[in-house]
Scaffold this motif. Structure first.
Motif, PDB file in Angstrom:
ATOM      1  N   SER A   7     126.414 -35.548 -50.440  1.00 14.51           N
ATOM      2  CA  SER A   7     126.722 -36.184 -51.711  1.00 14.51           C
ATOM      3  C   SER A   7     127.581 -35.268 -52.572  1.00 14.51           C
ATOM      4  CB  SER A   7     125.434 -36.536 -52.455  1.00 14.51           C
ATOM      5  OG  SER A   7     124.692 -35.358 -52.708  1.00 14.51           O
ATOM      6  N   GLN A   8     128.341 -35.881 -53.500  1.00 12.03           N
ATOM      7  CA  GLN A   8     129.197 -35.114 -54.370  1.00 12.03           C
ATOM      8  C   GLN A   8     128.979 -35.532 -55.816  1.00 12.03           C
ATOM      9  OE1 GLN A   8     133.056 -35.689 -52.126  1.00 12.03           O
ATOM     10  NE2 GLN A   8     133.278 -33.591 -52.815  1.00 12.03           N
ATOM     11  N   PRO A   9     127.979 -34.999 -56.489  1.00 16.85           N
ATOM     12  CA  PRO A   9     127.788 -35.313 -57.893  1.00 16.85           C
ATOM     13  C   PRO A   9     128.894 -34.687 -58.722  1.00 16.85           C
ATOM     14  CG  PRO A   9     126.297 -33.574 -57.210  1.00 16.85           C
ATOM     15  CD  PRO A   9     126.978 -34.074 -55.963  1.00 16.85           C
ATOM     16  N   ALA A  10     128.944 -35.020 -60.005  1.00 10.52           N
ATOM     17  CA  ALA A  10     130.005 -34.518 -60.869  1.00 10.52           C
ATOM     18  C   ALA A  10     130.031 -32.997 -60.905  1.00 10.52           C
ATOM     19  CB  ALA A  10     129.805 -35.070 -62.282  1.00 10.52           C
ATOM     20  N   VAL A  11     128.850 -32.405 -60.930  1.00  9.41           N
ATOM     21  CA  VAL A  11     128.763 -30.944 -60.910  1.00  9.41           C
ATOM     22  C   VAL A  11     127.880 -30.552 -59.737  1.00  9.41           C
ATOM     23  CG1 VAL A  11     128.149 -28.871 -62.192  1.00  9.41           C
ATOM     24  CG2 VAL A  11     128.960 -30.901 -63.414  1.00  9.41           C
ATOM     25  N   PRO A  12     128.462 -30.352 -58.568  1.00 10.54           N
ATOM     26  CA  PRO A  12     127.647 -30.079 -57.383  1.00 10.54           C
ATOM     27  C   PRO A  12     126.938 -28.750 -57.471  1.00 10.54           C
ATOM     28  CG  PRO A  12     129.974 -29.729 -56.909  1.00 10.54           C
ATOM     29  CD  PRO A  12     129.902 -30.335 -58.279  1.00 10.54           C
ATOM     30  N   ALA A  13     125.692 -28.731 -57.012  1.00 15.31           N
ATOM     31  CA  ALA A  13     124.940 -27.480 -56.936  1.00 15.31           C
ATOM     32  C   ALA A  13     125.493 -26.637 -55.803  1.00 15.31           C
ATOM     33  CB  ALA A  13     123.461 -27.778 -56.707  1.00 15.31           C
ATOM     34  N   ARG A  14     125.108 -25.348 -55.795  1.00 15.37           N
ATOM     35  CA  ARG A  14     125.646 -24.436 -54.785  1.00 15.37           C
ATOM     36  C   ARG A  14     125.307 -24.888 -53.376  1.00 15.37           C
ATOM     37  NH1 ARG A  14     124.408 -18.290 -55.721  1.00 15.37           N
ATOM     38  NH2 ARG A  14     125.586 -18.292 -53.776  1.00 15.37           N
ATOM     39  N   GLU A  15     124.114 -25.473 -53.201  1.00 10.47           N
ATOM     40  CA  GLU A  15     123.707 -25.830 -51.848  1.00 10.47           C
ATOM     41  C   GLU A  15     124.292 -27.162 -51.389  1.00 10.47           C
ATOM     42  OE1 GLU A  15     121.757 -25.649 -54.412  1.00 10.47           O
ATOM     43  OE2 GLU A  15     120.240 -27.247 -54.479  1.00 10.47           O
ATOM     44  N   GLU A  16     125.000 -27.893 -52.275  1.00  9.56           N
ATOM     45  CA  GLU A  16     125.551 -29.187 -51.914  1.00  9.56           C
ATOM     46  C   GLU A  16     126.994 -29.030 -51.474  1.00  9.56           C
ATOM     47  OE1 GLU A  16     124.792 -31.316 -55.493  1.00  9.56           O
ATOM     48  OE2 GLU A  16     122.914 -32.144 -54.739  1.00  9.56           O
ATOM     49  N   LEU A  17     127.353 -29.687 -50.406  1.00 11.45           N
ATOM     50  CA  LEU A  17     128.683 -29.543 -49.837  1.00 11.45           C
ATOM     51  C   LEU A  17     129.145 -30.903 -49.343  1.00 11.45           C
ATOM     52  CD1 LEU A  17     130.765 -27.293 -49.229  1.00 11.45           C
ATOM     53  CD2 LEU A  17     129.776 -27.152 -46.955  1.00 11.45           C
ATOM     54  N   GLY A  18     130.083 -31.519 -50.063  1.00 10.36           N
ATOM     55  CA  GLY A  18     130.616 -32.809 -49.664  1.00 10.36           C
ATOM     56  C   GLY A  18     131.827 -32.648 -48.772  1.00 10.36           C
ATOM     57  N   PRO A  19     132.335 -33.737 -48.173  1.00 11.60           N
ATOM     58  CA  PRO A  19     133.489 -33.654 -47.266  1.00 11.60           C
ATOM     59  C   PRO A  19     134.711 -33.009 -47.895  1.00 11.60           C
ATOM     60  CG  PRO A  19     132.412 -35.783 -47.093  1.00 11.60           C
ATOM     61  CD  PRO A  19     131.779 -35.088 -48.260  1.00 11.60           C
ATOM     62  N   SER A  20     135.044 -33.388 -49.145  1.00 12.89           N
ATOM     63  CA  SER A  20     136.231 -32.828 -49.787  1.00 12.89           C
ATOM     64  C   SER A  20     136.071 -31.337 -50.056  1.00 12.89           C
ATOM     65  CB  SER A  20     136.531 -33.577 -51.091  1.00 12.89           C
ATOM     66  OG  SER A  20     136.831 -34.936 -50.826  1.00 12.89           O
ATOM     67  N   ALA A  21     134.871 -30.955 -50.537  1.00 12.06           N
ATOM     68  CA  ALA A  21     134.614 -29.539 -50.809  1.00 12.06           C
ATOM     69  C   ALA A  21     134.633 -28.734 -49.515  1.00 12.06           C
ATOM     70  CB  ALA A  21     133.277 -29.378 -51.519  1.00 12.06           C
ATOM     71  N   LEU A  22     134.058 -29.302 -48.450  1.00 16.22           N
ATOM     72  CA  LEU A  22     134.066 -28.627 -47.153  1.00 16.22           C
ATOM     73  C   LEU A  22     135.494 -28.439 -46.662  1.00 16.22           C
ATOM     74  CD1 LEU A  22     132.696 -27.515 -44.611  1.00 16.22           C
ATOM     75  CD2 LEU A  22     132.498 -29.878 -43.789  1.00 16.22           C
ATOM     76  N   GLU A  23     136.291 -29.476 -46.768  1.00 16.05           N
ATOM     77  CA  GLU A  23     137.686 -29.400 -46.327  1.00 16.05           C
ATOM     78  C   GLU A  23     138.430 -28.313 -47.093  1.00 16.05           C
ATOM     79  OE1 GLU A  23     140.176 -33.008 -45.275  1.00 16.05           O
ATOM     80  OE2 GLU A  23     141.060 -32.463 -47.226  1.00 16.05           O
ATOM     81  N   ALA A  24     138.230 -28.264 -48.421  1.00 14.78           N
ATOM     82  CA  ALA A  24     138.917 -27.268 -49.238  1.00 14.78           C
ATOM     83  C   ALA A  24     138.511 -25.853 -48.851  1.00 14.78           C
ATOM     84  CB  ALA A  24     138.619 -27.521 -50.717  1.00 14.78           C
ATOM     85  N   GLN A  25     137.211 -25.653 -48.610  1.00 16.37           N
ATOM     86  CA  GLN A  25     136.751 -24.314 -48.256  1.00 16.37           C
ATOM     87  C   GLN A  25     137.274 -23.883 -46.894  1.00 16.37           C
ATOM     88  OE1 GLN A  25     132.860 -22.898 -49.156  1.00 16.37           O
ATOM     89  NE2 GLN A  25     132.369 -24.613 -50.507  1.00 16.37           N
TER      90      GLN A  25
END
Length: 272
Positions: free
Chosen positions: A236-254
């Motif tokens: 999931s990707q809430p507006a302010v993701p917690a450190r342990e949360e990783l969505g597809p877009s965030a994963l791709e960017a990292q």
């Protein structure tokens, strides 16, 4: 009186060199097992072992050559590795719940057959159902699992160290390879699909909460890697993701930041 002296001179059961050696071997195995899942980044992931449940040694009749390690799996299920280190007919068995072995692997064979061959490509010596579990039992007769080597270990510390190294690797790899197969089937339904121009290095599991499930080259310069997020991560990707949360877009960017020359993209629709 002489009989009393003779009785007192007899070695106590705990002083048996073979029993002491076996207890020492299994104590070393305990340490290797603990280190495998708790040392450094290994608790987060290493190569393809990221989310695999840790084995926990349990108390057994170690002086007679018996060792067990258990693990809590999903949905309240449990698995086990059992060792009978008796020399000449040493056995290492993996017990997995039948419920986790339903269906097919990502390679098109039954999960039971895939698990049986996961360690070295050869089927387990014995495969049978025991209650609600399936036992994958392997028998080792060559050194350092032979009776001759076991006898040598009682007097030779170097021989014992070699046995410990081989035993630890067998136990850990038999467990991890079996669980990798089961988890690969799960990732086939729930995994994240990564596309890249080059194969992804296993070091990504040290930096990100990922477990690599499958890797293949669909055509020259196009690699597909199936991964799952390890415990504590979410898609999931809430507006302010917690450190342990990783969505597809965030994963791709990292991943793109870590490996800018790999051309990495995340397939957003994993059902495609």
């Amino acid at each position: 009186m002489d009989e009393d002296v003779q009785l007192m001179a007899r070695p106590m059961p705990g002083a048996n060199p073979m029993a002491s050696m076996l207890q020492s071997v299994f104590a070393d195995l305990d340490s290797r097992i603990e280190e495998r899942w708790t040392a450094g980044n290994l608790s987060h992931g290493f190569w393809r072992t990221g989310g695999i449940p840790a084995l926990t040694p349990v108390d057994t009749l170690r002086e007679y050559g018996f060792w067990q390690g258990k693990a809590v799996l999903e949905k309240g299920l449990s698995g086990q590795v059992s060792v009978a280190l008796i020399g000449g007919h040493t056995r290492i068995g993996v017990f997995l719940p039948n419920r986790l072995l339903e269906g097919m692997s990502t390679w098109g064979e039954s999960l039971t057959d895939a698990v049986a061959r996961a360690h070295d490509g050869l089927p387990a010596s014995i495969i049978r159902r025991v209650g609600g579990d399936t036992l994958f039992d392997r028998i080792f007769t060559e050194a350092p699992f032979s009776a001759e080597w076991l006898l040598r270990c009682a007097a030779d510390g170097n021989a014992k160290d070699i046995l410990v190294n081989h035993l630890a690797w067998r136990v850990i790899d038999l467990w991890e390879s079996a669980l990798r197969v089961v988890m690969s089937q799960q990732s086939h339904d729930l995994g994240i699909i990564l596309h890249s121009a080059k194969p992804l290095p296993p070091i990504i599991t040290e930096s990100l909460p990922l477990t690599i499930q499958d890797v293949y080259e669909v055509q020259p310069g196009h690699w597909v890697t199936i991964v799952t997020l390890t415990a504590g991560s979410r898609l999931s990707q809430p507006a302010v993701p917690a450190r342990e949360e990783l969505g597809p877009s965030a994963l791709e960017a990292q991943l793109q930041m870590m490996l800018p020359d790999h051309g990495i993209t995340v397939q957003k629709d994993t059902s495609a």
